[in-house]
Design an enzyme around this catalytic site. Structure first.
Site, mmCIF file in Angstrom:
data_model
loop_
_atom_site.group_PDB
_atom_site.id
_atom_site.type_symbol
_atom_site.label_atom_id
_atom_site.label_comp_id
_atom_site.label_asym_id
_atom_site.label_seq_id
_atom_site.Cartn_x
_atom_site.Cartn_y
_atom_site.Cartn_z
ATOM 1 N N GLU A 1 -4.495 -8.557 -0.905
ATOM 2 C CA GLU A 1 -3.590 -7.429 -0.692
ATOM 3 C C GLU A 1 -3.344 -7.379 0.824
ATOM 4 O O GLU A 1 -4.104 -6.777 1.567
ATOM 5 C CB GLU A 1 -4.199 -6.116 -1.177
ATOM 6 C CG GLU A 1 -3.203 -4.968 -1.105
ATOM 7 C CD GLU A 1 -3.822 -3.638 -0.690
ATOM 8 O OE1 GLU A 1 -3.104 -2.628 -0.721
ATOM 9 O OE2 GLU A 1 -5.004 -3.607 -0.320
ATOM 10 N N ASP B 1 -9.162 -6.288 -1.247
ATOM 11 C CA ASP B 1 -8.467 -5.066 -0.831
ATOM 12 C C ASP B 1 -8.307 -5.015 0.687
ATOM 13 O O ASP B 1 -9.168 -5.460 1.440
ATOM 14 C CB ASP B 1 -9.274 -3.856 -1.305
ATOM 15 C CG ASP B 1 -8.632 -2.533 -0.941
ATOM 16 O OD1 ASP B 1 -7.511 -2.288 -1.398
ATOM 17 O OD2 ASP B 1 -9.260 -1.768 -0.181
#
EC number: 2.4.1.18
Length: 719
Positions: free
Chosen positions: A451, A398
């Site tokens: 990401e 993330d």
């Protein structure tokens, strides 16, 4: 005269002695014990019993020459016998100490945390925690009335690790660490950074959990999964927030357990043809509203859904059905909750001391000090932990952009340049490279996914060639461009034709995922069906066209739950998906389409082999802006080509398109089929290619394109 003098005893009793193990236990023929709630204490071995004399309140000492012993304590209410934790030697070995100090202990979870073991013939729990600036560390819980004097830990040299073996404790025991900081003040009680379990929030203690309890049956899957995760494989991911996929209304609207998900979710994903499930973070976290993206228990599957072995059983169930499991992993920041890593030993230990480096203002979180070797080791080992202990097939990392840049979301003067004066976070870059080297080196066949929302070069380039070493990267540019285009009224699309074609200009610069994730259906962004323009029929037609183009465009696929059946409402983590919508044919039609797209994507090599290979895609008609028509070809070695034609206006069109070969071509999918909720206009199942070249192809055919639709063709080999 007792061996322990009063001043030393008082320091131990107050929890202010730097080395309690040098005082307590058996030393030079004297036993010294700290039992604050006892009035009388004896050392006992078989029939030998020696009473210890009080040195100061809570501390008792007496001569003993009988070897191993137990303690017996009494007060007016009770008498109890127990093994003295201070008679046991260290558990950690010299090699562990060396690797911890060096920051290279790949299996850190095997030595830190709480482990049920047999030590010197006695069953109990070994606790070990890193707190280098602490003056004293104690493990506390119901087993010692949360009294930090009772189980003061042993410092292990210069490593900063403290340990203690507590005999008699078992799995399931709740515990925390009481830490006396370098400033002489007691820190807030801390959860274990390497704890394998936790109490149900809002309770904050860690739980002793045994690892390896689940009997795995996925050996064949692990052996073969490399071929299922590599760039030429069909990878179609169903992104799931486990707590809100389904709920049990008759039981207080509770979330499904890991066991229930292991049946219901796995069955659904298999039926829908997805190849992988990606879970939003399931590491333990204090606040439901963070969806797991502000974790505290990095080594603990959240107790909200069950015990660790039940999480393992869910992963195993997926593997037995041929489905991979990816976990969202959050090494970029951690919450400021007092029981977490914040100023863990009274200093900025895991985080930077300077808020310009250590505070993430967007999320009110703290940033790991990736340049400190022990912190980097903690996170690197954590990545391996999930892949090793829980057999995960991948980690989606993330907020990588926030890690790569020191000025991420900061104004001038709010960030500290690197040693070269630049904005890149060199320590975080080195950390990400190390994680990927470790993950792929130790667990062949897994995938890591970044990401990453910027144009940082080489995210999926190997580390030995200067890249970050990820397997895949989310294509955020594609997502933004296509959503912007589809949000437009079709009358305006002719002026923005390149918003669809532009992605093909860089689609092979990285190994990309095409993500329609939870981020696109929260915080006022609505749902996918809600983003589409027009009336209800046009909204559904647009969404079907979007999905067909997404599944046939180069790049692996990711779709967040609920969007496969066109949920109207924005995702709400406190409630389940709107499953009742599937009673309506239009919603069921979209789900039928996604299922069929997954089937075609998996079965037709041309649709997946070239997701990350330039040879797998070419435009046939990229420039027909006036008609908002797009035509392209997908191909693969030794496989039939697939031609995709899209009409993104509400006007029916008949177009001549180029084809790579002659003969009959089957219409293998038409988003306007009534099975998908469309008007059922099409090409009656087939088209005939003639020998008149068209659009730089040697053959061509007249094709009917229904309004707001995508049609797909493949050679008919049955003729």
């Amino acid at each position: 005269m007792p061996a322990t003098d009063r001043s030393t005893a008082e320091a131990v009793a107050r929890g202010r002695h730097s080395d309690p193990f040098s005082v307590l236990g058996l030393h030079d023929g004297w036993v010294t014990a700290l039992i604050p709630d006892a009035e009388r204490v004896w050392a006992v071995a078989g029939r030998t019993e020696v009473e210890l004399f009080p040195v100061c309140p809570g501390v008792f000492c007496g001569a003993w020459d009988g070897g191993n012993y137990r303690l017996r304590a009494s007060n007016p209410q009770v008498t109890w016998d127990f093994d003295d934790p201070y008679r046991f030697g260290p558990v950690l070995g010299a090699i562990d100490e060396y690797l911890i100090g060096e920051g290279t202990h790949r299996r850190l979870w095997e030595v830190l945390g709480a482990h049920v073991i047999t030590h010197e013939g006695i069953r109990g729990v070994h606790f070990a925690v890193w707190a280098p600036s602490a003056l004293r560390v104690s493990v506390v819980g119901g087993f010692n009335n949360h009294d930090g004097r009772r189980h003061q830990m042993r410092r292990r040299g210069v490593t900063g690790v403290w340990e203690i073996f507590v005999p008699g404790l078992q799995a399931g025991e709740a515990y925390q660490y009481e830490i006396l900081g370098a400033n002489g003040e007691i820190c807030p009680l801390k959860a274990d950074p390497v704890g394998f379990g936790a109490e149900h929030p809002p309770a904050k203690a860690s739980l002793v959990r045994e690892l390896g309890l689940h009997p795995w049956g996925d050996g064949a899957w692990i052996k073969d999964r490399k071929a299922l995760n590599e760039i030429h494989a069909p990878i179609s991911v169903y992104e799931v927030h486990a707590g809100s996929w389904r709920r049990v209304a008759e039981e207080g609207n509770r979330s499904l357990s890991y066991f229930e998900l292991g049946r219901q979710l796995i069955d659904y994903v298999a039926e829908m043809g997805f190849t992988h499930i990606e879970f939003l973070p399931l590491t333990e976290h204090p606040f439901d509203g963070s969806w797991g993206y502000q974790p505290i228990g990095m080594y603990a599957p959240t107790i909200r859904l069950g015990r660790p072995e039940e999480f393992a059983a869910m992963v195993d169930a997926a593997h037995r059905r041929g489905i991979g499991v990816i976990l969202d992993w959050v090494p970029g920041h951690f919450p400021t909750d007092d029981h977490g890593l914040k100023r863990f030993d009274g200093t900025a230990l895991y985080e930077h001391a300077d808020p310009k480096e250590g505070y993430q203002q967007d999320w009110n979180t703290l940033i790991y000090n990736f340049g400190r070797r022990e912190v980097a080791n903690y996170l690197e080992a954590n990545a391996l932990f999930w892949l090793d202990q829980y057999h995960l097939d991948g980690l989606r990392v993330d907020a990588v952009a926030s890690m790569l840049y020191r000025d991420y979301s900061r104004k001038q003067g709010e960030w500290v340049p690197n040693v070269h004066g630049g904005r890149e976070n060199l320590e975080a870059i080195a950390f990400l490279q190390a994680v990927n080297r470790l993950a792929y080196g130790e667990k062949p066949g897994i995938m890591t996914v970044a990401e990453e929302s910027t144009t940082y070069p080489g995210v999926t380039r190997p580390t030995d060639k200067g890249g970050l070493g990820f397997g895949y990267k989310w294509n955020m540019g594609w997502m933004n461009d296509w959503l912007r285009y589809f949000n437009r009224d079709p009358v305006h699309r002719r002026w923005h034709h390149n918003e669809i074609t532009f992605a093909s200009s860089y689609t092979y610069s990285e190994n990309f995922f095409l993500p329609i994730s939870h981020d696109e259906v929260v915080h006022g962004k609505g749902s996918m069906i809600g983003k589409m323009p027009g009336g209800t029929l046009d909204k559904f037609a647009n969404l079907r066209a979007f999905y067909a183009l997404m599944w046939t465009h180069p790049g692996k696929k990711l779709l967040f739950m609920g969007q496969e059946f066109a949920q109207w409402s924005e995702w709400n983590h406190d409630d389940e998906l709107d499953w009742a919508l599937l009673d309506a044919p239009m919603h069921e039609g979209v789900r039928n389409l996604v299922r069929d797209l997954n089937v075609l994507y998996r079965e037709m090599k041309a649709l997946h082999w070239g997701d990350c290979e330039p040879a797998g895609f070419s435009w046939i008609e990229p420039d027909d802006a006036d008609a908002s028509v797009y035509v392209y070809e997908r191909r693969a070695p030794g496989a039939d080509p697939v031609v995709i034609a899209a009409n993104l206006t509400p006007i029916e069109r008949t177009q001549r398109i180029g084809l790579p070969e002659g003969g009959h071509w089957r219409e293998i999918l038409n988003t306007d089929s009534d099975y998908y909720g469309g008007a059922n206009w099409g090409n009656l199942g087939t088209i005939q290619a003639d020998e008149l070249p068209a659009q730089r192809r040697p053959f061509g055919a007249e094709v009917y394109l229904p309004p707001l639709s995508v049609v797909m063709f493949a050679p008919d080999r049955a003729e």
